[in-house]
Design an enzyme around this catalytic site. Structure first.
Site, PDB file in Angstrom:
ATOM      1  N   GLU A 263      -5.055   2.171   2.460  1.00 35.31           N
ATOM      2  CA  GLU A 263      -5.120   0.916   3.211  1.00 35.31           C
ATOM      3  C   GLU A 263      -5.336   1.184   4.690  1.00 35.31           C
ATOM      4  O   GLU A 263      -6.114   0.503   5.363  1.00 35.31           O
ATOM      5  CB  GLU A 263      -3.823   0.113   2.996  1.00 35.31           C
ATOM      6  CG  GLU A 263      -3.852  -1.292   3.618  1.00 35.31           C
ATOM      7  CD  GLU A 263      -3.374  -1.356   5.067  1.00 35.31           C
ATOM      8  OE1 GLU A 263      -3.558  -2.398   5.717  1.00 35.31           O
ATOM      9  OE2 GLU A 263      -2.832  -0.356   5.574  1.00 35.31           O
TER      10      GLU A 263
ATOM     11  N   HIS B 271       0.825  -1.208   0.000  1.00 30.98           N
ATOM     12  CA  HIS B 271       0.000   0.000   0.000  1.00 30.98           C
ATOM     13  C   HIS B 271       0.861   1.260   0.000  1.00 30.98           C
ATOM     14  O   HIS B 271       1.909   1.314   0.635  1.00 30.98           O
ATOM     15  CB  HIS B 271      -1.041   0.010   1.119  1.00 30.98           C
ATOM     16  CG  HIS B 271      -0.506   0.071   2.513  1.00 30.98           C
ATOM     17  ND1 HIS B 271      -0.173   1.267   3.123  1.00 30.98           N
ATOM     18  CD2 HIS B 271      -0.266  -0.888   3.433  1.00 30.98           C
ATOM     19  CE1 HIS B 271       0.238   1.024   4.360  1.00 30.98           C
ATOM     20  NE2 HIS B 271       0.206  -0.271   4.582  1.00 30.98           N
TER      21      HIS B 271
ATOM     22  N   ASP C 261       3.273  -6.317   3.338  1.00 29.66           N
ATOM     23  CA  ASP C 261       2.867  -5.235   4.240  1.00 29.66           C
ATOM     24  C   ASP C 261       3.080  -5.641   5.697  1.00 29.66           C
ATOM     25  O   ASP C 261       2.169  -5.621   6.513  1.00 29.66           O
ATOM     26  CB  ASP C 261       1.393  -4.859   3.998  1.00 29.66           C
ATOM     27  CG  ASP C 261       0.936  -3.730   4.920  1.00 29.66           C
ATOM     28  OD1 ASP C 261       1.786  -2.958   5.390  1.00 29.66           O
ATOM     29  OD2 ASP C 261      -0.283  -3.626   5.168  1.00 29.66           O
TER      30      ASP C 261
END
Lengths: 469, 469
Positions: free
Chosen positions: B328, B282, B356
């Site tokens: 996100e 993200h 992530d």
């Protein structure tokens, strides 16, 4: 332990010989036995931690002359009384005062983003509307001092000097010049502000504050520390070759001088109460943390040391005086005023020592003794060595505040803590209680009771140490 | 590597048998050889670090819908073009927007001192003049939810739940409820504010921000995180038994919804360009750090992975699509809108994966595959195991944004990073570039090129994974 007497005999043969023949063992076996019991009791059950917990929770930040300082002075007196000191009193000192306001910094171009900064102690602010200027980078304070004025004029001088991590903290000296002398140099060259890479060893986004030299600077400029990650950021932007322009919005408040106090507690000597062993720490702290490491731990260590000695069946031969100095952070103000006020009594001070290097394990025992007195340190070492402490040098200052006494010839002891992590937290908001390990404090107190009790109890004296001037 | 096919045969015998007999080895030896070369090249010379360096230095913080976000979107498109992607484009999304103002907190009594706090995402402010109220402590969000309203009304609810440190990050789930659901519960019981112990594993004086559930809360109250040392401080004060009164002065600004973007870059497939392997990260970050770990490192890893695959003599069989999701942090907004907009094309997505979880070493390979497809993962493991990666489970969500695809039956791969330190920095100002180790990023890219290339290149498909509802 073998080497030292030999050295003493080489360089001061006759004097050493006299001592060796007159009193081969300056500390008696009985003294050493009591010290050993104290040491082992400290390792087992000393509780300096609860003292630093109390100070940080119930008082917190206590910059010189502030409300927090006032509360700390009250706290210290109450605590000393509760711990069983024979005499507790304060001596007023006069301190310069300053209130931190806000300090906002942001890169305006080429890559707009905020920077984490903190005002150095006693920094002026920017104009109300802030200021915007280009950054000019210097490797260290000397490079700024030597720079042509037209390179600096109208810009923000950025001193980008890294501090080395060491156990002794010896990286501090080479790095601190930017903080102590940078603003003066920047102002003289008509920079609009000074920014320095924080004097610290961490890579956390905290700026490290601290005092700078301000006396006689006619047109002071705002002076800020950048956190290490922010200094990296500026450096990376500057490496890209475009001008880096920063906006600063800083507000601080210089107040009139006001009162603070040295807080003093004593265990009165049973034979020579006028002779004094001084152990100390400083009560003031910077304003952004709770002063757990700097110097709540030191306060706790020396207070607990005195408490344990006060629990013995009898008082030591001479007085053990605990001084919690005021206003250390802003230039050893409390210690200087103490020595000034008591200069006629300095000959009665047998030695001085201070705990002001955090809460790490003690690993080295330094001294500042006449060469004829090394035997005493060697005997102390018999009890310190089992704590993992090695014999150091005879160049000890005794700690920051103690150094003012040492400059007048008073002998000093230095129980050197492991400072590997100390400058990760020093002068930041992150100087908080969780950085203090209760078990390590016990080792500290164990060493301190040995040194403090034996210095208070021993026969004879430690003489004076010639000063350089 | 031996265990999985056996399990597959046990629980899905016929299907597994069919695969085993038809194509005993779903990935060809040639595919594996190319992947091995890619892997070793990545270990040797991949440079994801310079991508995350560029993002953090040249853009920095990039909360959804902000100026920083806008610059990040431009940066990502330029960078993808420079890295040799075949196609680079954006897809607009609509995001709720919010500006952090200031958040000051201080204990008023019994022990006046400041506290370090940070507003949780999308928190309202206090009245202009601030508010002052007593603290009431809860062990966790459940205890607050179950508390009688008159215990909470008019007070500041303090959720004091510690997070456990683990390699997997599984301590996050049990701790995050206070952040996500605490404000709603506090508001319903007419607390005047919520404070939580930060959802983090550090003991630094940083508060951890993060999103909370705000939809449908009619009278939201200010919601703040306390740094761990400050939560300790409150706890220690409360333990002393007197009422603890805190003053809050918080200002934030809720803005109208506005645009953000998913930024998408593709390496176009040579045989089946309409079939797509999606790897992602993200692009948005929280506002107080520079988003190096969350999720600059992920952005860099997947971009560098695609760049390396684009350097091969020929494109992979199907398209490798890199999606840098917008928004996100505030609820997978970009991923949800992507899946919504592309729901008719989901069958063409062979699998999805996301980086992530910081910049730690990858140590486990999880999947979400039909049991008939475990052979593929096992063959991937031949190349991943030498990187120190073990085979994990088949419960992977593929990462936060990927989970939106997984909920629609899309298979997923999960290259699990070591998250031991991740929550020391997560959502704090301390999420900066210095926390990223360039050498560890090379190991990450090495694993990602293996997985991404083989999924893009392989014959056949990965089927669909039944969803729970």
């Amino acid at each position: 332990m073998k080497l030292r007497p030999l050295l003493a005999m080489t360089s001061g043969f006759l004097a050493a010989l006299a001592v060796t023949t007159a009193t081969a063992k300056p500390l008696s076996q009985e003294d050493l036995s009591v010290a050993e019991v104290l040491r082992d009791r400290a390792l087992e059950s000393s509780d300096a931690y609860s003292i630093v917990e109390s100070l940080t929770v119930e008082v917190g930040p206590r910059p010189a002359g502030s409300e927090g300082d006032r509360r700390a002075v009250a706290w210290a007196q109450e605590k000393m009384k509760a711990l069983g000191f024979d005499r507790v009193y304060t001596e007023q000192i006069e301190v310069p005062r300053w209130n931190r306001g806000h300090a906002h910094a942001r890169v305006v171009s080429p890559f707009p983003q905020p920077l984490v900064v903190s005002s150095l102690g006693y920094s002026v602010g920017t104009p109300e509307e802030g200021l915007t200027a280009e950054i000019v980078e210097f490797a260290d304070v000397s490079e700024l001092i030597e720079a042509p004025a037209d390179k600096v004029r109208g810009k923000i001088a950025f001193i980008n000097k890294r501090m080395e991590r060491t156990r002794t903290g010896e990286g501090y000296g080479p790095a601190v010049g930017g903080r102590s002398r940078g603003m003066r140099a920047a102002a003289e060259k008509e920079a609009v502000a000074l920014m320095i890479r924080s004097v610290g060893t961490d890579s956390d986004r905290f700026a490290h504050t601290g005092m700078m030299s301000i006396d006689g600077v006619e047109e002071p400029v705002p002076a800020l520390a950048l956190s290490a990650p922010d200094a990296n950021l500026l450096e990376a932007m500057l490496e890209r070759g475009q001008p880096v322009v920063v906006n600063l919005d800083v507000h601080n408040q210089r107040l009139e001088d006001g009162p603070s106090f040295n807080v003093i507690g004593e265990i009165t000597g049973r034979e020579k109460p006028e002779e004094v062993m001084i152990i100390g720490a400083h009560l003031d702290s910077w304003d952004e943390g709770t002063g757990a490491l700097d110097d709540g731990a030191g306060v706790a260590i020396v207070m607990e040391t005195a408490r344990m000695i006060a629990e013995l069946p009898q008082r030591p031969r001479r007085t053990l005086r605990v001084i919690l100095y005021g206003a250390e952070e802003i230039g050893l103000v409390g210690a200087k005023q103490y020595v000034e006020a008591h200069q006629d009594e300095l000959d009665n001070i047998i030695a001085v020592s201070e705990s002001d290097f955090g809460a790490g394990k003690i690993w080295r025992f330094d001294t500042r003794l006449p060469e004829t007195k090394f035997d005493i340190a060697d005997q102390m070492m018999q009890l310190l060595a089992p704590l993992g402490i090695e014999r150091g040098n005879n160049q000890s200052s005794g700690g920051p505040d103690s150094s003012v006494f040492v400059a007048r010839g008073v002998p000093a002891f230095g129980l050197y803590q492991d400072g590997t992590d100390y400058f990760d937290y020093h002068h930041t908001p992150n100087d908080t209680l969780d950085k203090v390990d209760p078990e390590i404090l016990k080792q500290n107190v164990a060493a301190w009771v040995v040194m403090s009790f034996l210095a208070s109890e021993m026969e004879g004296d430690l003489g004076r140490v010639p000063t350089e001037n």
